[in-house]
Write an enzyme that holds these catalytic residues in place. Structure first.
Site, PDB file in Angstrom:
ATOM      1  CB  CYS A 113       6.248  -5.208  -8.850  1.00 38.77           C
ATOM      2  SG  CYS A 113       6.097  -4.426 -10.458  1.00 38.77           S
ATOM      3  CG  HIS A 250       4.467  -2.530  -5.885  1.00 39.86           C
ATOM      4  ND1 HIS A 250       5.627  -1.925  -6.330  1.00 39.86           N
ATOM      5  CD2 HIS A 250       3.772  -2.902  -6.998  1.00 39.86           C
ATOM      6  CE1 HIS A 250       5.619  -1.937  -7.653  1.00 39.86           C
ATOM      7  NE2 HIS A 250       4.520  -2.513  -8.077  1.00 39.86           N
ATOM      8  CG  ASN A 280       4.959  -0.099 -10.932  1.00 36.31           C
ATOM      9  OD1 ASN A 280       5.957  -0.433 -10.310  1.00 36.31           O
ATOM     10  ND2 ASN A 280       4.018  -0.948 -11.303  1.00 36.31           N
TER      11      ASN A 280
HETATM   12  O1  UT7 Z   1       3.402  -3.359 -10.536  1.00 37.16           O
HETATM   13  C1  UT7 Z   1       2.758  -4.498 -10.988  1.00 37.16           C
HETATM   14  C2  UT7 Z   1       1.357  -4.417 -10.759  1.00 37.16           C
HETATM   15  N1  UT7 Z   1       0.702  -3.604 -11.749  1.00 37.16           N
HETATM   16  C3  UT7 Z   1      -0.378  -2.990 -11.398  1.00 37.16           C
HETATM   17  O2  UT7 Z   1      -0.735  -3.031 -10.242  1.00 37.16           O
HETATM   18  C4  UT7 Z   1      -1.220  -2.313 -12.445  1.00 37.16           C
HETATM   19  C5  UT7 Z   1      -2.632  -2.716 -12.201  1.00 37.16           C
HETATM   20  N2  UT7 Z   1      -3.575  -2.095 -13.089  1.00 37.16           N
HETATM   21  C6  UT7 Z   1      -3.871  -0.788 -13.000  1.00 37.16           C
HETATM   22  O3  UT7 Z   1      -3.304  -0.055 -12.236  1.00 37.16           O
HETATM   23  C7  UT7 Z   1      -4.995  -0.290 -13.864  1.00 37.16           C
HETATM   24  O4  UT7 Z   1      -5.702  -1.358 -14.415  1.00 37.16           O
HETATM   25  C8  UT7 Z   1      -4.544   0.682 -14.982  1.00 37.16           C
HETATM   26  C9  UT7 Z   1      -4.065   1.976 -14.396  1.00 37.16           C
HETATM   27  C10 UT7 Z   1      -3.444   0.024 -15.797  1.00 37.16           C
HETATM   28  C11 UT7 Z   1      -5.720   0.987 -15.904  1.00 37.16           C
HETATM   29  O5  UT7 Z   1      -6.796   1.519 -15.163  1.00 37.16           O
HETATM   30  P1  UT7 Z   1      -8.262   0.939 -15.356  1.00 37.16           P
HETATM   31  O6  UT7 Z   1      -9.153   1.772 -14.548  1.00 37.16           O
HETATM   32  O7  UT7 Z   1      -8.199  -0.536 -15.066  1.00 37.16           O
HETATM   33  O8  UT7 Z   1      -8.536   1.238 -16.872  1.00 37.16           O
HETATM   34  P2  UT7 Z   1      -8.854   0.210 -18.040  1.00 37.16           P
HETATM   35  O9  UT7 Z   1      -7.679  -0.624 -18.363  1.00 37.16           O
HETATM   36  O10 UT7 Z   1     -10.136  -0.473 -17.697  1.00 37.16           O
HETATM   37  O11 UT7 Z   1      -9.107   1.237 -19.223  1.00 37.16           O
HETATM   38  C12 UT7 Z   1     -10.165   2.180 -19.206  1.00 37.16           C
HETATM   39  C13 UT7 Z   1     -10.087   3.004 -20.475  1.00 37.16           C
HETATM   40  C14 UT7 Z   1      -9.908   2.161 -21.725  1.00 37.16           C
HETATM   41  O12 UT7 Z   1     -10.681   2.730 -22.738  1.00 37.16           O
HETATM   42  P3  UT7 Z   1     -12.112   2.113 -23.127  1.00 37.16           P
HETATM   43  O13 UT7 Z   1     -11.845   0.705 -23.514  1.00 37.16           O
HETATM   44  O14 UT7 Z   1     -12.939   2.234 -21.877  1.00 37.16           O
HETATM   45  O15 UT7 Z   1     -12.550   2.996 -24.247  1.00 37.16           O
HETATM   46  C15 UT7 Z   1      -8.457   2.313 -22.066  1.00 37.16           C
HETATM   47  O16 UT7 Z   1      -8.202   2.171 -23.434  1.00 37.16           O
HETATM   48  O17 UT7 Z   1      -8.943   3.874 -20.414  1.00 37.16           O
HETATM   49  C16 UT7 Z   1      -8.192   3.726 -21.622  1.00 37.16           C
HETATM   50  N3  UT7 Z   1      -6.789   4.013 -21.331  1.00 37.16           N
HETATM   51  C17 UT7 Z   1      -6.293   5.259 -21.317  1.00 37.16           C
HETATM   52  N4  UT7 Z   1      -6.862   6.461 -21.554  1.00 37.16           N
HETATM   53  C18 UT7 Z   1      -6.092   7.542 -21.445  1.00 37.16           C
HETATM   54  C19 UT7 Z   1      -5.805   3.149 -21.021  1.00 37.16           C
HETATM   55  N5  UT7 Z   1      -4.661   3.821 -20.809  1.00 37.16           N
HETATM   56  C20 UT7 Z   1      -4.935   5.133 -20.997  1.00 37.16           C
HETATM   57  C21 UT7 Z   1      -4.174   6.313 -20.909  1.00 37.16           C
HETATM   58  N6  UT7 Z   1      -4.795   7.476 -21.131  1.00 37.16           N
HETATM   59  N7  UT7 Z   1      -2.865   6.290 -20.575  1.00 37.16           N
END
Ligand code: UT7
EC number: 2.3.1.180
Length: 323
Positions: A113, A250, A280
């Site tokens: 990225c 980004h 992204n």
């Molecule tokens: O470009 C390179 C850099 N990349 C990034 O900057 C990405 C950085 N990370 C992020 O943007 C975020 O961490 C995400 C958007 C990927 C995830 O958001 P989050 O607030 O960190 O969520 P999480 O990973 O803590 O997940 C929260 C919950 C989980 O369920 P439980 O364990 O709380 O029951 C996930 O399983 O959300 C669930 N989850 C989803 N639910 C609905 C994960 N993906 C999805 C989805 N739809 N697509």
């Protein structure tokens, strides 16, 4: 002194738009979750006939048109991509050939990225070192090809597209009032290599592989890394956040963008956000955001613009330039 000045820019997007709701029958997710957690509303997805090379070519042609130049005027192409058409040759060479350019040289740069930010900083050094006068810097990606479409934690986040700028050697006085690249700061740390990676490759599995990410881990590091590298860039240039006209980060997650801008004291109205439109797009995200803000008249000649990115590796970096 020589400055690398942006003479033109352009972008290209696949024809097909995929809305958040289109995922609802594919994986357990919702438009509401995706918008709340990321700010993404839609992304473009490449058809079979749309590749990193074809999108990169289209963005390059648009950038050349806006610069009033032709491929004959370019002596170097730097393509930032992690989704090349082939393992080799470099997709930059494919784009060079598509442009009918049989002079100069072209290479790919792989910093995920952060690729476009790395590529602008690299092109600037080629220009300042006298090795090139005009450089096409392209970020082009087809991440849809490496997504695991059954993994809801990654497949909703990424999109395809390309953006490009033409950098040209022009004379400057050496001060912060010059147009062109004014400061840059690049970082990487491979200790984080398993937090965002592709589980395949020519030297390991012999396959292309799929993107894997520990999203929460990436999120945890992102704001600190982004703000560190931006503060280093400000210090190099002797400016503060108040001096900026535009912050073009980004586009991975609106929450990361907002938190970084807040920590740095960059006013909300100076932040260019396009993650809602494109998702992204990795190395294409910064030049795509630039293309939107230039096309709608926000970024104008003479404006002080800060580019920033962070991604797999981890790699991260910032470039300060006067448009
Ligand atoms: O470009 C390179 C850099 N990349 C990034 O900057 C990405 C950085 N990370 C992020 O943007 C975020 O961490 C995400 C958007 C990927 C995830 O958001 P989050 O607030 O960190 O969520 P999480 O990973 O803590 O997940 C929260 C919950 C989980 O369920 P439980 O364990 O709380 O029951 C996930 O399983 O959300 C669930 N989850 C989803 N639910 C609905 C994960 N993906 C999805 C989805 N739809 N697509």
């Amino acid at each position: 002194m020589i400055r690398s000045v942006v003479r033109g820019n352009g972008a290209a997007l696949p024809r097909r738009i995929m809305k958040n709701a289109d995922f609802e029958g594919m994986v357990e997710t919702s438009d509401e979750w995706i918008v709340q957690r990321t700010g993404i509303r839609q992304r473009h997805v490449a058809a079979d006939d749309e590749t990193t090379a074809s999108l990169g070519e289209a963005a390059a042609r648009a950038a050349l048109d806006s610069a009033g130049l032709t491929p004959a005027d370019i002596d170097l192409i730097v393509l930032a991509t992690s989704t090349p058409n082939n393992t080799f040759p470099a997709t930059a060479v494919d784009i060079q050939n598509r442009l009918g350019m049989h002079h100069g040289f072209a290479f790919d740069l792989q910093a995920v990225c952060s690729g476009f930010v790395y590529a602008v900083a690299t092109a600037d050094l080629y220009i300042c070192g006298g090795l090139a006068k005009r450089v096409l810097v392209i970020g082009s990606e087809t991440f849809s090809r490496i997504l695991d479409w059954t993994d809801r934690s990654t497949c909703v986040l990424f999109g395809d597209g390309a953006g490009a700028v033409v950098l040209e050697a022009q004379g400057g006085k050496g001060g912060i009032g010059d147009r062109g690249v004014l400061a840059a700061s690049l970082r990487s740390d491979g200790v984080h290599k398993d937090k965002l990676f592709v589980d395949g490759g020519p030297s390991t599995t012999g396959t292309v592989g799929h993107l894997r990410m520990e999203g929460r881990e990436v999120f945890k590091h992102a704001v600190g890394m982004i703000t560190d590298v931006i503060e280093a860039t400000f210090a190099q240039a002797g400016i503060t956040a108040q001096d900026l006209d535009w912050f073009v980060p980004h586009q991975a997650n609106k929450r990361i963008i907002d938190a970084s801008a807040k920590k740095l004291g960059i006013a909300e109205q100076k932040v260019v956000v396009t993650v809602d439109l494109h998702g992204n797009t990795s190395a294409a995200s910064v030049p795509l955001a630039l293309s939107v803000a230039v096309a709608d008249g926000r970024i104008k000649k003479g404006d002080l613009v800060l580019l920033e990115a962070m991604g797999g590796g981890f790699t991260w970096g910032a470039v300060l330039l006067r448009w």
